[in-house]
Write a protein that holds these residues in place. Structure first.
Motif, short mmCIF file in Angstrom:
data_model
loop_
_atom_site.label_atom_id
_atom_site.label_comp_id
_atom_site.label_asym_id
_atom_site.label_seq_id
_atom_site.Cartn_x
_atom_site.Cartn_y
_atom_site.Cartn_z
N ASP A 48 0.95 -1.21 0.04
CA ASP A 48 0.07 -0.02 -0.12
C ASP A 48 0.89 1.31 -0.07
OD1 ASP A 48 -2.31 -1.78 0.25
OD2 ASP A 48 -2.70 -1.32 2.39
N MET A 49 1.82 1.26 0.82
CA MET A 49 2.75 2.34 0.98
C MET A 49 3.62 2.67 -0.40
SD MET A 49 4.18 2.07 4.89
CE MET A 49 3.21 2.54 6.26
N GLN A 57 8.16 3.96 4.74
CA GLN A 57 7.83 2.53 4.46
C GLN A 57 8.11 1.55 5.66
OE1 GLN A 57 11.24 1.45 1.89
NE2 GLN A 57 12.80 2.58 3.06
N ILE A 58 7.88 0.35 5.58
CA ILE A 58 8.13 -0.69 6.82
C ILE A 58 9.25 -1.42 5.92
CG2 ILE A 58 7.03 -2.64 7.71
CD1 ILE A 58 4.16 -1.40 7.41
N VAL A 59 10.12 -1.66 6.99
CA VAL A 59 11.43 -2.54 6.44
C VAL A 59 11.44 -3.51 7.70
CG1 VAL A 59 12.60 -0.85 5.36
CG2 VAL A 59 13.02 -1.15 7.70
N GLU A 60 11.99 -4.84 7.33
CA GLU A 60 12.36 -5.65 8.17
C GLU A 60 13.93 -5.95 8.54
OE1 GLU A 60 11.46 -10.66 9.04
OE2 GLU A 60 10.78 -9.71 7.16
N LEU A 61 14.06 -5.49 9.90
CA LEU A 61 15.36 -5.66 10.38
C LEU A 61 15.69 -6.32 11.57
CD1 LEU A 61 16.20 -1.91 9.88
CD2 LEU A 61 17.06 -3.65 8.38
N ALA A 62 16.45 -7.55 11.53
CA ALA A 62 16.68 -8.19 12.84
C ALA A 62 15.49 -8.84 13.23
CB ALA A 62 17.55 -7.42 13.86
N THR A 69 12.01 6.39 6.66
CA THR A 69 11.80 6.91 5.53
C THR A 69 12.15 6.54 4.39
OG1 THR A 69 13.87 8.30 5.83
CG2 THR A 69 11.88 9.43 6.97
N VAL A 70 11.79 6.73 3.26
CA VAL A 70 12.23 6.10 1.99
C VAL A 70 13.81 6.72 1.61
CG1 VAL A 70 10.15 5.53 1.27
CG2 VAL A 70 11.00 7.79 0.46
N PRO A 71 14.67 6.00 1.08
CA PRO A 71 15.64 6.49 0.71
C PRO A 71 15.82 7.62 -0.13
CG PRO A 71 15.72 4.21 0.53
CD PRO A 71 14.47 4.50 0.56
N GLU A 72 14.84 7.80 -1.28
CA GLU A 72 15.13 8.91 -2.37
C GLU A 72 14.81 10.34 -1.44
OE1 GLU A 72 11.21 6.37 -3.21
OE2 GLU A 72 13.23 6.10 -2.44
#
Length: 204
Positions: A48-49, A57-62, A69-72
């Protein structure tokens, strides 16, 4: 509660969790759903995002899900960080920095227990300015991030090691944390930290 509401709740939970994030089981426990179903909801929310061109954004870490935030958008976030209208550290950031310096390694939750208020924003500011950093993760549920000071912190205050910090009565009386923080930084060098002071030579 429909799918849209469940995804909205997940987004809010991840926002509150900050950089420590939440894993599928933690989200499932709060929502009273299965971890597998929650994982599907998170994946759907990620899509959706992306589709909506959101700034987060949603990221999965560990093994945990985190809102970032989005890299761009990085150039615009850097402009905000170094904007002349936001040059000095807030009292909240100074208190958080002092707590990390004297109590490191320390988690966000432990910092908030000392300050009595949320400290996500202060931590983000200090990390962005390279005054504190993630040094490890605690051996506790959710593996929360442990924060410590950086070499830039030592360099700014002309300290050889963290042991060179002056003695302080800080933390003995929570009611005096603001005053003790002010006295501490006056003792260190008598000037307020600014973005310009701690920026790298090229302004980054």
């Amino acid at each position: 509660m429909d799918f849209g509401q469940m995804k909205s709740v997940i987004e809010g939970l991840l926002f509150v969790a900050g950089d420590e994030g939440l894993d599928a089981k933690q989200l499932a426990d709060v929502l009273e759903l299965s971890a597998e179903f929650v994982t599907d909801l998170v994946l759907d929310l990620q899509e959706d995002m992306k589709r909506q061109g959101r700034g987060i954004q949603i990221v999965e870490l560990a093994g945990t899900y985190q809102l970032t935030t989005v890299p761009e958008h990085a150039p615009y976030l850097e402009r905000l960080a170094y904007s002349p209208s936001r040059t000095s550290l807030s009292q909240a950031a100074l208190e958080t920095l002092a707590i990390v310096a004297y109590k490191q390694p320390i988690t966000r939750v432990e910092i908030e227990e000392i300050r009595g208020v949320k400290s996500d924003r202060a931590l983000q500011t200090l990390v962005a300015k390279d005054l504190i950093q993630q040094v490890d993760r605690a051996d506790a549920p959710g593996r929360p991030i442990l924060y410590g000071t950086t070499k830039s912190f030592l360099d700014y205050f002309a300290l050889s090691t963290i042991e060179d910090l002056p003695e302080t009565s800080m933390f003995e009386n929570d009611d005096n944390l603001e005053e003790e923080t002010r006295l501490l930084f006056e003792k260190l060098d008598g000037k307020q930290i600014t973005f310009e002071d701690v920026a790298e030579p090229d302004g980054m």
